[in-house]
Motif scaffolding. Structure first.
Motif, mmCIF file in Angstrom:
data_model
loop_
_atom_site.group_PDB
_atom_site.id
_atom_site.type_symbol
_atom_site.label_atom_id
_atom_site.label_comp_id
_atom_site.label_asym_id
_atom_site.label_seq_id
_atom_site.Cartn_x
_atom_site.Cartn_y
_atom_site.Cartn_z
ATOM 1 N N LEU A 175 0.813 -1.210 0.000
ATOM 2 C CA LEU A 175 0.000 0.000 0.000
ATOM 3 C C LEU A 175 0.852 1.268 0.000
ATOM 4 O O LEU A 175 0.470 2.268 -0.595
ATOM 5 C CB LEU A 175 -0.984 -0.007 1.174
ATOM 6 N N ARG B 107 -0.230 3.754 -2.920
ATOM 7 C CA ARG B 107 -0.763 5.078 -2.589
ATOM 8 C C ARG B 107 -0.061 6.147 -3.412
ATOM 9 O O ARG B 107 -0.651 7.139 -3.788
ATOM 10 C CB ARG B 107 -0.584 5.371 -1.104
ATOM 11 N N SER C 88 -16.738 -0.549 -0.764
ATOM 12 C CA SER C 88 -15.657 -1.464 -0.357
ATOM 13 C C SER C 88 -14.615 -1.712 -1.442
ATOM 14 O O SER C 88 -13.520 -2.162 -1.143
ATOM 15 C CB SER C 88 -16.233 -2.822 0.027
ATOM 16 N N THR D 260 -14.999 -3.797 5.153
ATOM 17 C CA THR D 260 -13.737 -4.500 4.913
ATOM 18 C C THR D 260 -13.725 -5.827 5.667
ATOM 19 O O THR D 260 -14.177 -5.898 6.805
ATOM 20 C CB THR D 260 -12.558 -3.621 5.416
ATOM 21 N N VAL E 187 -8.592 -5.497 2.229
ATOM 22 C CA VAL E 187 -7.935 -4.320 2.809
ATOM 23 C C VAL E 187 -7.288 -3.476 1.701
ATOM 24 O O VAL E 187 -7.401 -2.258 1.681
ATOM 25 C CB VAL E 187 -6.880 -4.741 3.867
ATOM 26 N N ARG E 188 -6.672 -4.152 0.736
ATOM 27 C CA ARG E 188 -6.049 -3.425 -0.362
ATOM 28 C C ARG E 188 -7.097 -2.621 -1.144
ATOM 29 O O ARG E 188 -6.912 -1.446 -1.446
ATOM 30 C CB ARG E 188 -5.381 -4.419 -1.309
ATOM 31 N N SER F 83 -10.013 -1.622 -0.119
ATOM 32 C CA SER F 83 -10.549 -0.548 0.715
ATOM 33 C C SER F 83 -9.638 0.664 0.665
ATOM 34 O O SER F 83 -10.092 1.805 0.618
ATOM 35 C CB SER F 83 -10.700 -1.015 2.165
ATOM 36 N N ASP F 84 -8.339 0.409 0.659
ATOM 37 C CA ASP F 84 -7.384 1.509 0.601
ATOM 38 C C ASP F 84 -7.547 2.292 -0.704
ATOM 39 O O ASP F 84 -7.497 3.518 -0.731
ATOM 40 C CB ASP F 84 -5.958 0.954 0.699
ATOM 41 N N ILE G 285 -10.638 4.425 -0.485
ATOM 42 C CA ILE G 285 -10.408 5.611 0.345
ATOM 43 C C ILE G 285 -9.786 6.717 -0.521
ATOM 44 O O ILE G 285 -10.168 7.877 -0.439
ATOM 45 C CB ILE G 285 -9.511 5.270 1.558
ATOM 46 N N LEU H 67 -14.634 2.785 9.146
ATOM 47 C CA LEU H 67 -14.393 1.384 8.819
ATOM 48 C C LEU H 67 -15.414 0.475 9.492
ATOM 49 O O LEU H 67 -15.657 0.577 10.693
ATOM 50 C CB LEU H 67 -12.985 0.992 9.294
ATOM 51 N N VAL I 164 -5.802 -3.778 10.894
ATOM 52 C CA VAL I 164 -6.557 -3.158 9.801
ATOM 53 C C VAL I 164 -6.680 -1.652 10.034
ATOM 54 O O VAL I 164 -6.525 -0.849 9.111
ATOM 55 C CB VAL I 164 -7.955 -3.813 9.654
ATOM 56 N N LEU J 60 -5.246 1.122 7.381
ATOM 57 C CA LEU J 60 -6.155 2.007 6.651
ATOM 58 C C LEU J 60 -6.266 3.398 7.283
ATOM 59 O O LEU J 60 -6.709 4.337 6.623
ATOM 60 C CB LEU J 60 -7.539 1.370 6.533
#
Lengths: 88, 271
Positions: free
Chosen positions: A24, A28, B9, B142, B149-150, B152-153, B156, B176, B197, B201
């Motif tokens: 990430l 990002r 999500s 999530t 999780v990936r 969701s990032d 965001i 979350l 998590v 995040l």
């Protein structure tokens, strides 16, 4: 799976956590919603700098890092020694 | 004025529709007028989870294209009278949703409802960006699992750039909702923990929904889990999440976390 491997099995959650953190941090910067912004900033910063010094557009690196409270914008421009002359 | 919430999500199958139905029903039960909107054109399912699949006559696309008036498309829930569903179209393609059309529908709904919950489709395409477009608040569903999780990032990132709030320079409120959580597996070290998590995040926690057979049972019956067995662990977790959405401050308990006799006697673990 034998009984021994059951006892030796390592827990997996720390690996998940570490892989995600590394992935990430990279994504990002390269794909995040802010990539449009970074592209725009890169172009505009490049234009301003190029007005005063000759630079190689390939040697300009703009990255944005998203943090909890603050984001940081990193601008890395390589300026060659003979670049002092004003661009036309 | 209504509060607009997007339930999103990125990844599919993590519980967006289940969560929209459960949170919508919980908010409506507080006596506040609530509408849940299905944005998944072509693959609608909120009607089925809400048990209203046989009552759909008109849908969101009909309203946008002017073939039906908004009140004709709204389905009132048979159990909670302040709860309404605006279904998606099953037959049209996703391009049938237009930005202007959605804007008009949202403006009208805002005048008549306290809560508008937008159930986003999976992915990051048009349907998903339209579902988040008008939101004030985002609920990011999530699972404690790497791909969820990936994604969701990624979502965001989109919430912070592609929404009206973001474009106006305002801050999108993001929460979350961790679903399918199994405290036993997390304690054993084979599932990401809540704190893992949250740290990855870095958005505040709205609630933790435990992995539970009650969730499937409720969807089998076409009942939001908060209306099915109200005393079940997921129902309680969703009810508390809804109260937090409404502004209450409640501590988040980790459902199903086993505590030893000593811990029970002396309260929460010391470490």
């Amino acid at each position: 799976m034998n009984l021994l491997s059951l006892f030796n099995r390592k827990i997996s959650a720390p690996a998940a956590r570490e892989r995600l953190q590394i992935l990430l941090a990279h994504e990002r910067v390269h794909l995040g919603g802010q990539s449009d912004l970074v592209t725009k900033l890169r172009e505009e910063i490049l234009a301003v700098v190029a007005r005063h010094v000759n630079i190689d557009p390939e040697k300009v690196n703009v990255t944005m890092e998203r943090g909890d409270n603050v984001s940081t914008l990193e601008v890395d421009i390589e300026i060659p020694l003979d670049a002092k002359k004003k661009a036309a | 004025m209504a509060k607009v919430i997007v339930v999103t999500s990125g990844k599919g199958g993590v519980g967006k529709t289940t969560s929209t139905a459960a949170l919508g029903a919980a908010l409506a039960q507080r006596g506040e007028k609530t509408v849940v909107i299905d944005f998944d054109v072509g693959l609608r399912n909120l009607d089925l989870v809400m048990g209203a699949e046989r009552r759909v006559v008109y849908d969101l696309v009909n309203v946008i294209q002017g073939d039906a008036k908004l009140p004709q498309a709204l389905i009132r829930d048979k159990r909670v009278e302040t709860l309404f569903l605006l279904p998606a179209s099953q037959t049209r393609d996703k391009d049938a949703l237009t930005e202007e059309g959605i804007a008009t529908v949202m403006e009208t709904l805002k005048k008549h409802f306290d809560w508008i919950l937008c159930d986003s489709p999976a992915g990051i395409e048009r349907g998903a960006t339209l579902a988040m477009r008008h939101a004030d608040t985002a609920v990011i569903v999530t699972n404690p699992e790497v791909s969820s999780v990936r994604d969701s990032d990624r979502i965001i990132g989109l919430l912070d750039s592609k929404t009206l709030k973001a474009e106006n320079g305002e801050r999108m409120d993001k929460h979350l909702l961790l679903t399918r959580y199994d405290a036993t597996r997390a304690a054993r070290g084979d599932m990401l923990k809540v704190d893992d998590v949250l740290e990855i995040l870095s958005i505040p926690l709205l609630g933790i929904i435990p992995e539970s057979s009650e969730v499937l049972r409720a969807s089998n019956l076409g009942t939001p889990v908060t209306l099915a067995d109200k005393a079940s662990a997921p129902a309680i977790a969703y009810q508390q999440a809804a109260r937090r959405l409404a502004g209450e401050t409640l501590p988040v308990a980790i459902p199903g976390e086993r505590r030893s006799l000593l811990e029970k006697m002396f309260g929460r673990r010391a470490a």
